[in-house]
Design a protein around this motif. Structure first.
Motif, PDB file in Angstrom:
ATOM      1  N   LYS A  23       0.756  -1.200   0.030  1.00 39.88           N
ATOM      2  CA  LYS A  23      -0.071  -0.087   0.117  1.00 39.88           C
ATOM      3  C   LYS A  23       0.830   1.335   0.111  1.00 39.88           C
ATOM      4  CE  LYS A  23      -4.081  -1.900   2.596  1.00 39.88           C
ATOM      5  NZ  LYS A  23      -4.727  -2.117   3.803  1.00 39.88           N
ATOM      6  N   THR A  24       0.491   2.350  -0.659  1.00 40.96           N
ATOM      7  CA  THR A  24       1.083   3.516  -0.714  1.00 40.96           C
ATOM      8  C   THR A  24       0.375   4.502   0.182  1.00 40.96           C
ATOM      9  OG1 THR A  24       1.990   3.062  -2.941  1.00 40.96           O
ATOM     10  CG2 THR A  24       2.000   5.646  -2.122  1.00 40.96           C
ATOM     11  N   PHE A  25       0.785   4.972   1.221  1.00 38.53           N
ATOM     12  CA  PHE A  25      -0.118   5.732   2.280  1.00 38.53           C
ATOM     13  C   PHE A  25       0.230   7.381   1.638  1.00 38.53           C
ATOM     14  CE2 PHE A  25       1.167   2.013   4.720  1.00 38.53           C
ATOM     15  CZ  PHE A  25      -0.173   1.280   4.878  1.00 38.53           C
ATOM     16  N   THR A  26      -0.642   8.139   1.828  1.00 42.09           N
ATOM     17  CA  THR A  26      -0.720   9.764   1.286  1.00 42.09           C
ATOM     18  C   THR A  26      -0.918  10.246   2.681  1.00 42.09           C
ATOM     19  OG1 THR A  26      -2.982   9.785   0.664  1.00 42.09           O
ATOM     20  CG2 THR A  26      -1.469   9.339  -0.835  1.00 42.09           C
ATOM     21  N   TYR A  27      -0.396  11.581   2.888  1.00 40.83           N
ATOM     22  CA  TYR A  27      -0.552  12.462   3.872  1.00 40.83           C
ATOM     23  C   TYR A  27      -1.550  13.343   3.744  1.00 40.83           C
ATOM     24  CZ  TYR A  27       4.212  11.077   5.326  1.00 40.83           C
ATOM     25  OH  TYR A  27       5.406  10.440   5.595  1.00 40.83           O
ATOM     26  N   VAL A  28      -2.463  13.117   4.808  1.00 45.02           N
ATOM     27  CA  VAL A  28      -3.800  14.028   4.559  1.00 45.02           C
ATOM     28  C   VAL A  28      -3.702  15.345   5.519  1.00 45.02           C
ATOM     29  CG1 VAL A  28      -5.172  11.765   4.489  1.00 45.02           C
ATOM     30  CG2 VAL A  28      -4.712  12.557   6.739  1.00 45.02           C
ATOM     31  N   HIS A 116       2.733   9.754  13.507  1.00 40.44           N
ATOM     32  CA  HIS A 116       1.822   8.591  13.584  1.00 40.44           C
ATOM     33  C   HIS A 116       1.552   8.177  12.103  1.00 40.44           C
ATOM     34  CE1 HIS A 116       0.800   8.947  17.647  1.00 40.44           C
ATOM     35  NE2 HIS A 116       0.445  10.209  17.270  1.00 40.44           N
ATOM     36  N   GLY A 117       2.239   8.642  11.407  1.00 42.78           N
ATOM     37  CA  GLY A 117       2.600   7.991   9.646  1.00 42.78           C
ATOM     38  C   GLY A 117       1.363   8.508   8.779  1.00 42.78           C
ATOM     39  N   ALA A 118       1.771   8.716   7.570  1.00 43.64           N
ATOM     40  CA  ALA A 118       0.683   9.012   6.610  1.00 43.64           C
ATOM     41  C   ALA A 118      -0.796   8.411   6.857  1.00 43.64           C
ATOM     42  CB  ALA A 118       1.153   8.693   5.330  1.00 43.64           C
ATOM     43  N   GLY A 119      -1.889   9.381   7.041  1.00 44.41           N
ATOM     44  CA  GLY A 119      -2.927   8.892   7.392  1.00 44.41           C
ATOM     45  C   GLY A 119      -4.373   8.473   6.551  1.00 44.41           C
ATOM     46  N   SER A 120      -3.832   8.374   5.190  1.00 43.79           N
ATOM     47  CA  SER A 120      -4.904   8.039   3.986  1.00 43.79           C
ATOM     48  C   SER A 120      -5.525   6.723   4.361  1.00 43.79           C
ATOM     49  CB  SER A 120      -4.138   8.090   2.578  1.00 43.79           C
ATOM     50  OG  SER A 120      -3.010   7.123   2.558  1.00 43.79           O
ATOM     51  N   GLU A 121      -4.872   5.803   4.847  1.00 38.68           N
ATOM     52  CA  GLU A 121      -5.646   4.541   4.995  1.00 38.68           C
ATOM     53  C   GLU A 121      -5.998   4.236   6.382  1.00 38.68           C
ATOM     54  OE1 GLU A 121      -6.149   2.912   1.957  1.00 38.68           O
ATOM     55  OE2 GLU A 121      -5.302   4.739   1.099  1.00 38.68           O
ATOM     56  N   TYR A 122      -5.663   4.786   7.461  1.00 39.27           N
ATOM     57  CA  TYR A 122      -6.143   4.662   8.550  1.00 39.27           C
ATOM     58  C   TYR A 122      -7.194   5.630   9.213  1.00 39.27           C
ATOM     59  CZ  TYR A 122      -2.448   7.771  10.735  1.00 39.27           C
ATOM     60  OH  TYR A 122      -1.636   8.624  10.944  1.00 39.27           O
ATOM     61  N   LYS A 123      -7.250   6.805   8.481  1.00 35.51           N
ATOM     62  CA  LYS A 123      -8.238   7.903   8.902  1.00 35.51           C
ATOM     63  C   LYS A 123      -9.644   7.555   9.182  1.00 35.51           C
ATOM     64  CE  LYS A 123      -9.103   9.784   4.532  1.00 35.51           C
ATOM     65  NZ  LYS A 123      -9.390  10.920   3.438  1.00 35.51           N
ATOM     66  N   ASN A 124     -10.203   6.447   8.298  1.00 40.14           N
ATOM     67  CA  ASN A 124     -11.556   6.267   8.551  1.00 40.14           C
ATOM     68  C   ASN A 124     -12.071   5.751   9.965  1.00 40.14           C
ATOM     69  OD1 ASN A 124     -13.529   3.672   8.414  1.00 40.14           O
ATOM     70  ND2 ASN A 124     -13.735   4.730   6.321  1.00 40.14           N
ATOM     71  N   LEU A 125     -13.164   6.169  10.448  1.00 46.31           N
ATOM     72  CA  LEU A 125     -13.343   5.850  11.833  1.00 46.31           C
ATOM     73  C   LEU A 125     -13.443   4.352  12.067  1.00 46.31           C
ATOM     74  CD1 LEU A 125     -14.327   6.789  14.549  1.00 46.31           C
ATOM     75  CD2 LEU A 125     -16.746   6.911  13.708  1.00 46.31           C
ATOM     76  N   LYS A 126     -14.160   3.586  11.181  1.00 46.91           N
ATOM     77  CA  LYS A 126     -14.204   2.200  11.150  1.00 46.91           C
ATOM     78  C   LYS A 126     -12.940   1.574  11.433  1.00 46.91           C
ATOM     79  CE  LYS A 126     -15.898  -2.176   9.338  1.00 46.91           C
ATOM     80  NZ  LYS A 126     -16.626  -2.588   7.659  1.00 46.91           N
ATOM     81  N   ILE A 135      -3.128   0.168  12.608  1.00 49.33           N
ATOM     82  CA  ILE A 135      -1.848  -0.228  12.253  1.00 49.33           C
ATOM     83  C   ILE A 135      -1.415  -1.012  11.117  1.00 49.33           C
ATOM     84  CG2 ILE A 135       0.206  -1.575  13.162  1.00 49.33           C
ATOM     85  CD1 ILE A 135      -0.822  -0.612  16.069  1.00 49.33           C
ATOM     86  N   ALA A 136      -2.299  -1.749  10.606  1.00 49.35           N
ATOM     87  CA  ALA A 136      -2.150  -2.560   9.234  1.00 49.35           C
ATOM     88  C   ALA A 136      -2.242  -1.440   8.307  1.00 49.35           C
ATOM     89  CB  ALA A 136      -3.191  -3.574   9.417  1.00 49.35           C
ATOM     90  N   ASN A 137      -3.088  -0.409   8.349  1.00 49.16           N
ATOM     91  CA  ASN A 137      -3.290   0.666   7.482  1.00 49.16           C
ATOM     92  C   ASN A 137      -2.317   1.902   7.606  1.00 49.16           C
ATOM     93  OD1 ASN A 137      -5.629  -0.093   5.390  1.00 49.16           O
ATOM     94  ND2 ASN A 137      -6.127  -1.051   7.567  1.00 49.16           N
ATOM     95  N   GLY A 138      -1.178   1.695   8.465  1.00 52.64           N
ATOM     96  CA  GLY A 138      -0.287   2.690   8.445  1.00 52.64           C
ATOM     97  C   GLY A 138      -0.281   3.490   9.552  1.00 52.64           C
ATOM     98  N   LEU A 139      -0.767   3.350  10.507  1.00 57.20           N
ATOM     99  CA  LEU A 139      -0.690   4.156  11.804  1.00 57.20           C
ATOM    100  C   LEU A 139       0.378   3.597  12.600  1.00 57.20           C
ATOM    101  CD1 LEU A 139      -1.999   6.163  13.940  1.00 57.20           C
ATOM    102  CD2 LEU A 139      -3.131   3.788  15.024  1.00 57.20           C
ATOM    103  N   VAL A 140       1.257   4.530  12.697  1.00 59.09           N
ATOM    104  CA  VAL A 140       2.373   4.276  13.569  1.00 59.09           C
ATOM    105  C   VAL A 140       2.357   4.548  14.904  1.00 59.09           C
ATOM    106  CG1 VAL A 140       4.911   5.203  13.982  1.00 59.09           C
ATOM    107  CG2 VAL A 140       3.987   4.840  11.445  1.00 59.09           C
ATOM    108  N   MET A 141       2.609   3.744  15.751  1.00 62.84           N
ATOM    109  CA  MET A 141       2.629   3.689  17.349  1.00 62.84           C
ATOM    110  C   MET A 141       3.929   3.331  17.715  1.00 62.84           C
ATOM    111  SD  MET A 141      -0.557   4.473  17.904  1.00 62.84           S
ATOM    112  CE  MET A 141      -1.007   4.317  19.814  1.00 62.84           C
ATOM    113  N   HIS A 142       4.783   4.466  18.291  1.00 59.97           N
ATOM    114  CA  HIS A 142       6.092   4.243  18.974  1.00 59.97           C
ATOM    115  C   HIS A 142       6.078   3.334  20.096  1.00 59.97           C
ATOM    116  CE1 HIS A 142       7.479   6.589  15.490  1.00 59.97           C
ATOM    117  NE2 HIS A 142       6.612   7.342  15.906  1.00 59.97           N
TER     118      HIS A 142
END
Length: 179
Positions: A23-28, A116-126, A135-142
């Protein structure tokens, strides 16, 4: 032999297209993140960021003092144009335009997606309601916030001042929402 190779290649093309693609994540941008993360229920995360020095990090590079520092270090460009400065004061300054959403602004400095990484794929509330999905969709938790923070807050910075990570963390932490 050449015909056999072409025949086999032709047969494989449909299967190659169904292989998992990275996946390519984009910054929102902060505005997008802030839509949900501004409410008290979400821990007022947007307000915490807005009150932090991280929110103004890019703007500090527009000052005469920043330009003097850049020049004293041998840079020939303004601080706001110098990669050595931007690497800690701005997110996305060095990524291609196609990876930046319409609302993303480099001028927002050290922002949500810096940590927290580019949010395009994890921004969805669901997706955000499930930490593993996020996390699988790009969220970074240090796991080790100190290691991450000192990538910028270190003696390599010309304006570095020794600091206590725990007390500084108290100023910027945003434990809600808890997934």
């Amino acid at each position: 032999m050449k015909n056999l190779f072409l025949f086999v290649s032709f047969l494989l093309v449909p299967f190659i297209s169904i292989l998992p693609q990275e996946k390519t994540f984009t910054y929102v941008g902060v505005q997008t993140c802030g839509t949900c993360h501004k409410a008290e229920k979400q821990g007022n995360q947007l307000a915490i960021w807005q009150a932090s020095k991280h929110a103004g990090a890019y703007n500090t590079l527009k000052t005469d003092k920043a330009n003097e520092i850049a020049k004293s270090l041998g840079h020939t460009t303004l601080a706001v144009e110098t990669e050595a400065c931007l690497k800690c004061h701005a997110t996305g300054y060095n990524i291609e335009a196609s990876l930046k959403g319409e609302k993303f602004k480099v001028e927002d400095g050290v922002q949500c997606e810096t940590c927290h990484g580019a949010g395009s794929e994890y921004k969805n509330l669901k997706i955000m309601k499930n930490k593993a999905d996020a996390i699988a969709n790009g969220l970074v938790m240090h796991e080790n916030k100190e290691e991450f923070c000192i990538s910028c807050h270190n003696p390599e910075s010309p304006t570095f001042v020794e600091f206590n990570l725990d007390s500084m963390w108290e100023k910027i932490k945003h434990p809600k929402p808890q997934m």
